[in-house]
Design a protein around this motif. Sequence first.
Motif, short mmCIF file in Angstrom:
data_model
loop_
_atom_site.label_atom_id
_atom_site.label_comp_id
_atom_site.label_asym_id
_atom_site.label_seq_id
_atom_site.Cartn_x
_atom_site.Cartn_y
_atom_site.Cartn_z
N SER A 35 0.82 -1.21 0.00
CA SER A 35 0.00 0.00 0.00
C SER A 35 0.86 1.26 0.00
O SER A 35 0.58 2.22 -0.75
CB SER A 35 -0.92 0.00 1.23
N SER A 36 1.92 1.29 0.80
CA SER A 36 2.79 2.46 0.85
C SER A 36 3.52 2.65 -0.48
O SER A 36 3.77 3.79 -0.90
CB SER A 36 3.79 2.35 2.00
N GLU A 39 1.17 4.37 -2.80
CA GLU A 39 1.07 5.79 -2.47
C GLU A 39 2.28 6.56 -2.98
O GLU A 39 2.14 7.67 -3.53
CB GLU A 39 0.93 5.96 -0.96
N GLU A 40 3.47 5.98 -2.83
CA GLU A 40 4.68 6.63 -3.35
C GLU A 40 4.62 6.75 -4.87
O GLU A 40 5.06 7.76 -5.44
CB GLU A 40 5.91 5.82 -2.95
N VAL A 42 1.96 7.10 -6.69
CA VAL A 42 1.03 8.18 -7.03
C VAL A 42 1.75 9.52 -7.01
O VAL A 42 1.56 10.37 -7.90
CB VAL A 42 -0.19 8.18 -6.08
N ASP A 43 2.59 9.74 -6.00
CA ASP A 43 3.34 11.00 -5.91
C ASP A 43 4.24 11.19 -7.13
O ASP A 43 4.34 12.30 -7.68
CB ASP A 43 4.19 11.02 -4.64
N ASN A 78 -7.30 0.85 1.45
CA ASN A 78 -6.33 1.92 1.24
C ASN A 78 -5.50 1.67 -0.01
O ASN A 78 -5.29 2.57 -0.84
CB ASN A 78 -5.42 2.03 2.46
N TYR A 81 -7.54 2.23 -3.15
CA TYR A 81 -7.70 3.65 -3.45
C TYR A 81 -6.49 4.19 -4.20
O TYR A 81 -6.63 4.85 -5.25
CB TYR A 81 -7.92 4.44 -2.16
N TRP A 82 -5.28 3.91 -3.67
CA TRP A 82 -4.08 4.43 -4.31
C TRP A 82 -3.86 3.81 -5.69
O TRP A 82 -3.41 4.48 -6.63
CB TRP A 82 -2.86 4.20 -3.42
#
Length: 254
Positions: A35-36, A39-40, A42-43, A78, A81-82
């Motif tokens: 998950s993390s 998220e990274e 996406v950035d 979560n 979502y990402w």
Amino acid sequence: MEHTDAEWQDFEEISYREIQSLSLRLTSEDREQASSSAEELVDLLLILSDDARRQAQIGEIDSLRNGFAHLLCHGDENAQYWACLALSYIAHRNATNIRLIGRTPHIFRGLLRCLQSTESRGVACGVLSQLAFCNRENGEAIADTEGLLESLASVVQDGRAGDRQAATCVLSNCAANSKHVALRISRVPGMIQALKRLCATAATEDTAPGGDARAAVSAIGCMDNLSHYQEVRPLLKAAGVPEALAAAMEKEGG
């Protein structure tokens, strides 16, 4: 501070390698790490995908697309979502990436799973809408994914306002590309009635609970695309759609 072309090229190369590295972590058995990593990503995609050339390069990374499909199918809310947000950046106005994502194994099954989640439902509908836009193959894949059209009908009936709008956009884009898919949409139990109720709120000040004028306008556009096909029109007529639309237009004109 402006960067030189050489500095920007170095940044691109480093970021591209980082994307490839992070993509391999999307299938990690450690859900928190997966998950993390999403998220990274996406950035990074937010920075890089605004350039068509870089966006195309990113879309070609098989491990990235497969990793996001894995998260959609097996990740927590979560991670879903990402993953949806990242896919929306990759697909944005890029026909090649839309085709590649649509052909990624299990992608539509994963997006169906996201529709069961309140948190990722809206972004999942957004991705589905992008994939169906001007792409008949993806629209047919959506219709062929067991339970997906029925889940979209549930969102139109009971979802939050923004989610309703996104779901109607999916259906509208699918219908625009294929008579076969338009017929299947029209035959989903409760679908036409749900769209009709949403259309009827377009010209009223007090919309249905959770209603939204934008969702109503999207529903009218969906009905327009469905009615393009002569074979679908009897189904719309039997459901009282013409009368409902005429009443809405009369209220707006009055």
